[in-house]
Design an enzyme around this catalytic site. Structure first.
Site, PDB file in Angstrom:
ATOM      1  N   HIS A 130      -9.741   4.543  -5.393  1.00 22.89           N
ATOM      2  CA  HIS A 130     -11.075   4.409  -5.989  1.00 22.89           C
ATOM      3  C   HIS A 130     -10.947   4.072  -7.463  1.00 22.89           C
ATOM      4  O   HIS A 130     -10.083   4.594  -8.182  1.00 22.89           O
ATOM      5  CB  HIS A 130     -11.938   5.648  -5.732  1.00 22.89           C
ATOM      6  CG  HIS A 130     -11.641   6.868  -6.551  1.00 22.89           C
ATOM      7  ND1 HIS A 130     -12.175   7.076  -7.799  1.00 22.89           N
ATOM      8  CD2 HIS A 130     -10.911   7.976  -6.263  1.00 22.89           C
ATOM      9  CE1 HIS A 130     -11.787   8.263  -8.256  1.00 22.89           C
ATOM     10  NE2 HIS A 130     -11.009   8.828  -7.343  1.00 22.89           N
ATOM     11  N   GLU A 176     -16.685   6.516  -5.255  1.00 21.35           N
ATOM     12  CA  GLU A 176     -15.961   7.590  -4.553  1.00 21.35           C
ATOM     13  C   GLU A 176     -16.395   8.937  -5.072  1.00 21.35           C
ATOM     14  O   GLU A 176     -16.550   9.895  -4.306  1.00 21.35           O
ATOM     15  CB  GLU A 176     -14.450   7.399  -4.721  1.00 21.35           C
ATOM     16  CG  GLU A 176     -13.588   8.343  -3.894  1.00 21.35           C
ATOM     17  CD  GLU A 176     -13.245   9.659  -4.586  1.00 21.35           C
ATOM     18  OE1 GLU A 176     -12.596  10.506  -3.949  1.00 21.35           O
ATOM     19  OE2 GLU A 176     -13.628   9.838  -5.776  1.00 21.35           O
ATOM     20  N   ASP A 205      -4.794   8.458  -4.647  1.00 21.80           N
ATOM     21  CA  ASP A 205      -5.819   9.065  -5.480  1.00 21.80           C
ATOM     22  C   ASP A 205      -5.193  10.210  -6.265  1.00 21.80           C
ATOM     23  O   ASP A 205      -4.915  11.271  -5.712  1.00 21.80           O
ATOM     24  CB  ASP A 205      -6.956   9.581  -4.585  1.00 21.80           C
ATOM     25  CG  ASP A 205      -8.178  10.013  -5.368  1.00 21.80           C
ATOM     26  OD1 ASP A 205      -8.095  10.085  -6.602  1.00 21.80           O
ATOM     27  OD2 ASP A 205      -9.206  10.282  -4.723  1.00 21.80           O
ATOM     28  N   ASP A 313       6.589   4.105  -7.204  1.00 23.57           N
ATOM     29  CA  ASP A 313       7.598   3.517  -6.323  1.00 23.57           C
ATOM     30  C   ASP A 313       7.358   3.900  -4.871  1.00 23.57           C
ATOM     31  O   ASP A 313       7.684   3.130  -3.954  1.00 23.57           O
ATOM     32  CB  ASP A 313       8.995   3.944  -6.773  1.00 23.57           C
ATOM     33  CG  ASP A 313       9.420   3.239  -8.056  1.00 23.57           C
ATOM     34  OD1 ASP A 313       8.845   2.181  -8.366  1.00 23.57           O
ATOM     35  OD2 ASP A 313      10.320   3.757  -8.750  1.00 23.57           O
TER      36      ASP A 313
END
Length: 493
Positions: A130, A176, A205, A313
């Site tokens: 979001h 969101e 998130d 990563d």
């Protein structure tokens, strides 16, 4: 992350399993990184995504918030500015972007969707975060970190110029913080047949909490194995992790409710770090994972660089892995069809539709009669300014893996006010592939020819790759040289 009930920690585990220096310095010292039946033997090595570049994305989001009342909330100008910036960045990288507008009680909001060319459209891998903040602050950890990570994964994929097995779709959700409104709107309005094409949704998130945990969504619907792919990655990096049931706190819930496998990682929000967690992860027991969660202090200083780097990563690993995962039966076991001989793989090759399909400097694609087109009225006119300028025109194209003899061809005429044998002004014909730029030919003010001539270059080295064909000029401060390109083509041979 949307406020909801505090997540329930489940089954604590004892396993242990890469723009700018200015932006980097803004972070605190101290950032991370399919189905069990999947065949992933052709998956490319996971990338080491640049934490410096991702941090620069965070700095841009922070600057947008600072310029727009201190936040990037739905219905506020900072959110629209965030959408516009991310869209322009992805457009420039070669993505096809779509902005989906919808209404909320706080005003108009937007979802931004971006698709990479190529890949099987019947098997879609979605990655999302979001993009909105709360109204009380800039939302840098929540969820600038997730947005920056998804953006950096998309840009790195574009730089590598690979063609995925599956269709890659990246999402930046609006509203969101109002209750998953953006992702809910997207899924509610998506045709059933299109929902069925989504094989997995990966949600990111909050990835850089300053007192971080390393949580993995405990979603393993129908044995899809996404959760286990993430934990296996953490194990390979000797990063201890815990499962967490994030319930309906973020946008994955909009997909899970339709039976779509989901997965994600989370560095913690308002919950309190335990002594056991501090022992294995470091940080401070008895304190929130993110003490600035949903507060004005969620700024650049509210991001732990080590946690962000590790989670970044992990995002890259999952995107690369899922991009080449085999879902069901491959569309065909026969070699892909090569376009008929002579088929032009470039769109709008003679520029007669203006700038359609091309990315070019302002005014470079023109119907001006001062320099004639070879055919029609439009052409790409680079240079001709008589002052220090650089101009370009480019288009992305995928070269079939089984192309017999792929060739780039174009017609060019040149004229100059310069004299002598010194190349003051130049135009280079280039191929950009996987972050590497190769110059195929250089034209200059020396040896100009006001008659259109045909030039051709082999593209055999780029079979199976998505590349960018680029024409770029550079003029010095004095006399003009014009490079006029028309009737371009890329053929498979």
């Amino acid at each position: 992350m949307h406020t909801f009930l505090r997540p329930t920690l489940r089954r604590p585990s004892l396993r242990r399993g890469a723009l700018a220096a200015l932006a980097t310095a803004a972070l605190t010292a101290g950032m991370l990184a399919g189905p069990t039946q999947a065949d992933t033997t052709t998956t490319a090595a996971s990338p080491d995504l640049s934490v410096d570049d991702a941090t620069a994305h965070l700095q841009q989001l922070s600057s947008i918030a600072q310029a727009n009342g201190g936040n990037r909330a739905t219905g506020r100008p900072g959110y629209k500015a965030s959408v516009d910036w991310v869209k322009a960045t992805l457009d420039a990288a070669g993505y096809t972007t779509t902005v989906q507008q919808f209404s909320t009680s706080s005003g108009t909001s937007y979802n931004l969707l971006a698709e990479w060319p190529g890949g099987d459209a019947n098997h879609v891998v979605m990655t999302g975060a979001h993009l909105d903040s709360i109204s009380a602050g800039p939302g840098i950890n929540d969820n600038g970190t997730g947005s920056a990570a998804v953006l950096e994964a998309a840009l790195t994929w574009a730089e590598q110029g690979r063609t995925p097995r599956n269709k890659l779709r990246f999402a930046f959700w609006g509203a969101e913080e109002q209750g998953l409104l953006g992702s809910n709107h997207y899924m509610r309005n998506l045709a059933t047949a299109e929902k069925d094409k989504i094989e997995v949704y990966l949600n990111f998130d909050m990835l850089g909490s300053v007192n971080p945990g390393y949580f993995v969504y405990d979603d393993n619907a129908a044995g899809d194995g996404v959760r286990d792919q993430i934990t296996a990655y953490y194990d390979s990096k000797s990063i201890a992790w815990e499962y967490i049931d994030v319930q309906g706190r973020s946008d994955h819930a909009s997909f899970r409710s339709y039976g779509i496998p989901t997965g994600g990682i989370f560095s913690g929000a308002e919950g309190t770090k335990t002594s056991a967690q501090a022992a294995k992860w470091g940080g401070t027991a008895g304190q929130p994972y993110d003490p600035c969660y949903h507060r004005a202090c969620d700024t650049m200083s509210n991001v732990d660089r080590t946690a962000f780097d590790r989670n970044l990563d992990a995002v890259g690993h999952m995107v690369w892995l899922q991009a080449d995962t085999t879902y069901g039966t491959p569309p065909t076991t026969e070699p892909p069809t090569t376009p008929p001989a002579g088929t032009n793989l470039l769109a709008n090759p003679g520029f007669e539709s203006g700038s359609t399909a091309w990315t070019a400097s302002s005014g470079a694609i023109t119907s001006s009669t001062n320099r004639p087109a070879r055919t029609g009225t439009w052409k790409l006119w680079l240079g001709g300014n008589g002052r220090a300028t650089s101009e370009s025109g480019s288009q992305q194209v995928t070269i079939p893996a089984n192309a017999a003899n792929p060739v780039l061809s174009y017609w060019i005429r040149t004229d100059t006010a310069e004299s002598g044998s010194t190349a003051y002004d130049t135009m280079k014909v280039q191929v950009v592939s996987g972050g590497t730029t190769t110059t195929l030919k250089t034209f200059s003010n020396v040896g100009t020819n006001a008659t259109y001539t045909l030039n051709s270059h082999s593209l055999a080295a780029y079979k199976g790759k998505t590349i960018t064909i680029k024409f770029v000029s550079s003029e010095d401060y004095y006399l003009q040289t014009s490079f006029v390109v028309d009737d371009t083509s890329v053929t498979a041979g």
